[in-house]
Design a protein around this motif. Structure first.
Motif, PDB file in Angstrom:
ATOM      1  N   PRO A 258       0.830  -1.211   0.000  1.00 56.14           N
ATOM      2  CA  PRO A 258       0.000   0.000   0.000  1.00 56.14           C
ATOM      3  C   PRO A 258       0.860   1.254   0.000  1.00 56.14           C
ATOM      4  O   PRO A 258       1.895   1.321   0.665  1.00 56.14           O
ATOM      5  N   ASP A 259       0.424   2.246  -0.758  1.00 51.17           N
ATOM      6  CA  ASP A 259       1.140   3.524  -0.808  1.00 51.17           C
ATOM      7  C   ASP A 259       0.720   4.448   0.322  1.00 51.17           C
ATOM      8  O   ASP A 259       1.471   5.345   0.702  1.00 51.17           O
ATOM      9  N   VAL A 260      -0.487   4.231   0.834  1.00 49.87           N
ATOM     10  CA  VAL A 260      -1.010   5.035   1.942  1.00 49.87           C
ATOM     11  C   VAL A 260      -1.630   4.087   2.960  1.00 49.87           C
ATOM     12  O   VAL A 260      -2.310   3.124   2.591  1.00 49.87           O
ATOM     13  N   VAL A 261      -1.393   4.343   4.232  1.00 43.93           N
ATOM     14  CA  VAL A 261      -1.968   3.554   5.317  1.00 43.93           C
ATOM     15  C   VAL A 261      -2.884   4.464   6.128  1.00 43.93           C
ATOM     16  O   VAL A 261      -2.478   5.557   6.536  1.00 43.93           O
ATOM     17  N   LEU A 272      -0.933   7.942   6.842  1.00 43.91           N
ATOM     18  CA  LEU A 272       0.509   7.701   6.789  1.00 43.91           C
ATOM     19  C   LEU A 272       0.896   7.361   5.352  1.00 43.91           C
ATOM     20  O   LEU A 272       0.335   6.425   4.769  1.00 43.91           O
ATOM     21  N   VAL A 273       1.825   8.121   4.784  1.00 45.13           N
ATOM     22  CA  VAL A 273       2.336   7.814   3.451  1.00 45.13           C
ATOM     23  C   VAL A 273       3.420   6.757   3.591  1.00 45.13           C
ATOM     24  O   VAL A 273       4.423   6.963   4.273  1.00 45.13           O
ATOM     25  N   ASN A 274       3.197   5.616   2.972  1.00 45.90           N
ATOM     26  CA  ASN A 274       4.097   4.479   3.129  1.00 45.90           C
ATOM     27  C   ASN A 274       5.255   4.587   2.135  1.00 45.90           C
ATOM     28  O   ASN A 274       5.203   4.048   1.029  1.00 45.90           O
ATOM     29  N   TYR A 372      -2.462   2.000  -3.935  1.00 47.15           N
ATOM     30  CA  TYR A 372      -3.375   1.287  -3.046  1.00 47.15           C
ATOM     31  C   TYR A 372      -3.396   1.948  -1.674  1.00 47.15           C
ATOM     32  O   TYR A 372      -2.410   2.544  -1.234  1.00 47.15           O
ATOM     33  N   VAL A 373      -4.542   1.801  -1.010  1.00 44.89           N
ATOM     34  CA  VAL A 373      -4.735   2.364   0.326  1.00 44.89           C
ATOM     35  C   VAL A 373      -5.082   1.232   1.279  1.00 44.89           C
ATOM     36  O   VAL A 373      -6.004   0.449   1.017  1.00 44.89           O
ATOM     37  N   GLY A 378      -9.699  -3.064   4.896  1.00 44.25           N
ATOM     38  CA  GLY A 378      -8.979  -3.819   3.881  1.00 44.25           C
ATOM     39  C   GLY A 378      -8.164  -2.901   2.975  1.00 44.25           C
ATOM     40  O   GLY A 378      -8.099  -1.680   3.194  1.00 44.25           O
ATOM     41  N   ILE A 379      -7.565  -3.501   1.963  1.00 44.56           N
ATOM     42  CA  ILE A 379      -6.735  -2.758   1.013  1.00 44.56           C
ATOM     43  C   ILE A 379      -7.548  -2.519  -0.257  1.00 44.56           C
ATOM     44  O   ILE A 379      -8.122  -3.452  -0.819  1.00 44.56           O
ATOM     45  N   PHE A 380      -7.603  -1.279  -0.686  1.00 43.58           N
ATOM     46  CA  PHE A 380      -8.373  -0.898  -1.867  1.00 43.58           C
ATOM     47  C   PHE A 380      -7.492  -0.079  -2.807  1.00 43.58           C
ATOM     48  O   PHE A 380      -6.569   0.611  -2.362  1.00 43.58           O
ATOM     49  N   GLU A 381      -7.816  -0.170  -4.092  1.00 43.07           N
ATOM     50  CA  GLU A 381      -7.218   0.773  -5.036  1.00 43.07           C
ATOM     51  C   GLU A 381      -7.784   2.162  -4.783  1.00 43.07           C
ATOM     52  O   GLU A 381      -8.933   2.314  -4.374  1.00 43.07           O
ATOM     53  N   PHE A 382      -6.984   3.175  -5.041  1.00 39.54           N
ATOM     54  CA  PHE A 382      -7.450   4.544  -4.843  1.00 39.54           C
ATOM     55  C   PHE A 382      -8.719   4.810  -5.645  1.00 39.54           C
ATOM     56  O   PHE A 382      -9.633   5.493  -5.191  1.00 39.54           O
ATOM     57  N   LYS A 383      -8.764   4.249  -6.872  1.00 40.41           N
ATOM     58  CA  LYS A 383      -9.914   4.529  -7.731  1.00 40.41           C
ATOM     59  C   LYS A 383     -11.205   3.953  -7.168  1.00 40.41           C
ATOM     60  O   LYS A 383     -12.294   4.360  -7.593  1.00 40.41           O
TER      61      LYS A 383
END
Length: 457
Positions: A258-261, A272-274, A372-373, A378-383
């Motif tokens: 994930p790019d963002v948590v 948090l920016v991962n 991804y966030v 759970g983990i989702f795509e930003f879109k």
């Protein structure tokens, strides 16, 4: 009319796409893993870039004389370490302790690797080359993409030898592999069914009728009741129509970083920016001092690389800040979803976030592309968070409608399943006014069969 030349002053605004600006735009669009790879490449190309060690970032400033003497000692330690068999200043025990925390990912075998391992254990020398060739021509689903005649012609073998080799491949795990059709794939799996009914092989000749829900025709041909046809259909659903999909394929992405948590702490959501996988960059001070000592081509080279390094560091920091602002705005808009679930997902557009953050829509698009966030749900795509609105007030999202549609179908009477029109009417009663055609599109998108295929007897 008089023609002539003249000078006029005119003010215009236009965007000049410099190489640095193009690089900043490209960096914004990179995911965390892609950015880490990009930074590694830049470290190789630009000698002024170096990875900063946080443990030494608080060292006191030293005079140039002390710094030069310290560098000399470090180079001596460096070469002494090489003589001892390692070049790092840390002790072997410390390196061993660090290596325990390296992120290893176990690679799952591909279908071809799984089959070749079994084949070589059997050591069937007569059919081994042909069997290997057959395995190499299986698609990702586990089906043979060539006919036995084509294989015989290409390998210069007799058709009987190819059939024998194919039988060897079809005897391997997983059951159904090496089939040339869906029916053959299912037939190969029948021996592994407990108490397989004798009507099953003939039943598999009616797969098209089964898909179309023509149960009466199947029952008449087999001479059994509709309930018997339903039992056979239930057994077929226990078989695997694509046995190769359970294995990995070359180039598979095995995990998502994930790019963002997003974490919930005391009722508030923290962003948090991962970027932990991206090394912290700094400017090599040894080359920086060369600006005051060198002239000519050396100075020009150092200046060029220094500017490139400084711009890269600034672009990475700008990416982190933009990603944080966009993620924060998205979380504020979709807070109800994070607290209560998919039915509370709100319609959201790129323009909504762009206006709130104060950037252009294209910037939001690049900041969220292929990222991804990780959330408490759970983990989702930003879109995923940019849901399309439906209805006169644009207050509903397609995801919430799909969830309600799935709930209605799960609660229906299996003997009298809802038609698409009935489902549209039930959704309208719940304030979700959509057409029968839209219901059919959503149902197909969720891989839910039509009412005739859902009916049970």
């Amino acid at each position: 009319m008089r023609l002539g030349y003249g000078l006029n002053l005119e003010q215009t605004q236009k965007l000049v796409m410099t190489p640095e600006l193009r690089q900043a735009i490209a960096i914004l669009q990179l995911s965390a893993l892609e950015l880490s790879t990009f930074v590694d490449d830049q470290l190789l190309e630009n000698p002024l870039l170096e990875v900063q060690d946080d443990s030494v970032s608080d060292e006191r400033e030293e005079t140039p004389e002390n710094t030069d003497s310290r560098l000399e000692v470090e180079w001596q330690d460096y070469f002494r370490g090489q003589d001892e068999g390692y070049i790092h200043s840390e002790r072997p025990a410390e390196r061993a302790e660090k290596s325990q925390f390296e992120p290893f990912v176990a690679a799952a075998p591909t279908l071809q690797e799984h089959l070749l391992l079994q084949l070589h254990v059997q050591k069937s020398a007569a059919s081994l080359p042909l069997a290997e060739y057959i395995i190499g021509n299986l698609d990702n689903n586990g089906y043979l993409t060539l006919s036995t005649q084509e294989i015989a012609r290409e390998r210069g073998a007799a058709p009987a030898e190819v059939e024998s080799a194919l039988q060897v491949v079809q005897s391997l795990d997983p059951p159904g592999v090496g089939a040339r059709s869906l029916r053959e794939c299912l037939l190969l799996q029948l021996p592994f069914l407990n108490d397989c009914p004798p009507e099953m092989p003939k039943f598999l000749e009616h797969l098209e009728d089964l898909a179309a829900g023509r149960m009466q025709r199947i029952a008449a041909d087999l001479g059994i009741s509709l309930a018997g046809v339903q039992e056979l259909a239930d057994l077929v659903r226990r078989l695997d129509p694509k046995p190769g999909l359970r294995f990995s394929t070359a180039g598979d992405v095995r995990f998502v970083v994930p790019d963002v948590v997003v974490e919930e702490i005391e009722g508030e959501y923290i962003i948090l920016v991962n970027d932990i996988s991206v090394p912290r960059l700094g400017i090599n001070q040894v080359y920086r001092r060369a600006l005051n000592q060198e002239d000519g081509e050396v100075r020009k080279f150092v200046e060029q690389k220094l500017n490139a390094a400084a711009w890269l560091i600034r672009s990475i920091e700008q990416r982190r800040l933009t990603l944080y602002k966009v993620a924060n705005a998205v979380v504020k808009r979709q807070e109800e979803f994070l607290r209560h679930g998919i039915q509370h997902l709100r319609p959201l557009t790129l323009k909504d976030i762009a206006d709130e953050v104060g950037v252009h829509e294209s910037t939001v698009s690049r900041a969220t592309a292929n990222k991804y966030v990780q959330t408490p749900r759970g983990i989702f795509e930003f879109k995923f968070f940019f849901a399309t609105g439906i209805g006169h007030e644009q207050s509903l999202t397609t995801e919430s409608i799909k969830r309600t549609l799935r709930t209605l179908i799960l609660g229906e009477d299996s003997k009298e399943p809802y038609s698409d029109q009935k489902l549209a009417d039930l959704l309208t009663e719940r304030g979700m006014k959509i057409s029968r055609r839209t219901v059919a599109k959503y149902r197909d998108g969720m891989h839910i069969p039509a009412a005739s295929a859902r009916r049970r007897y």
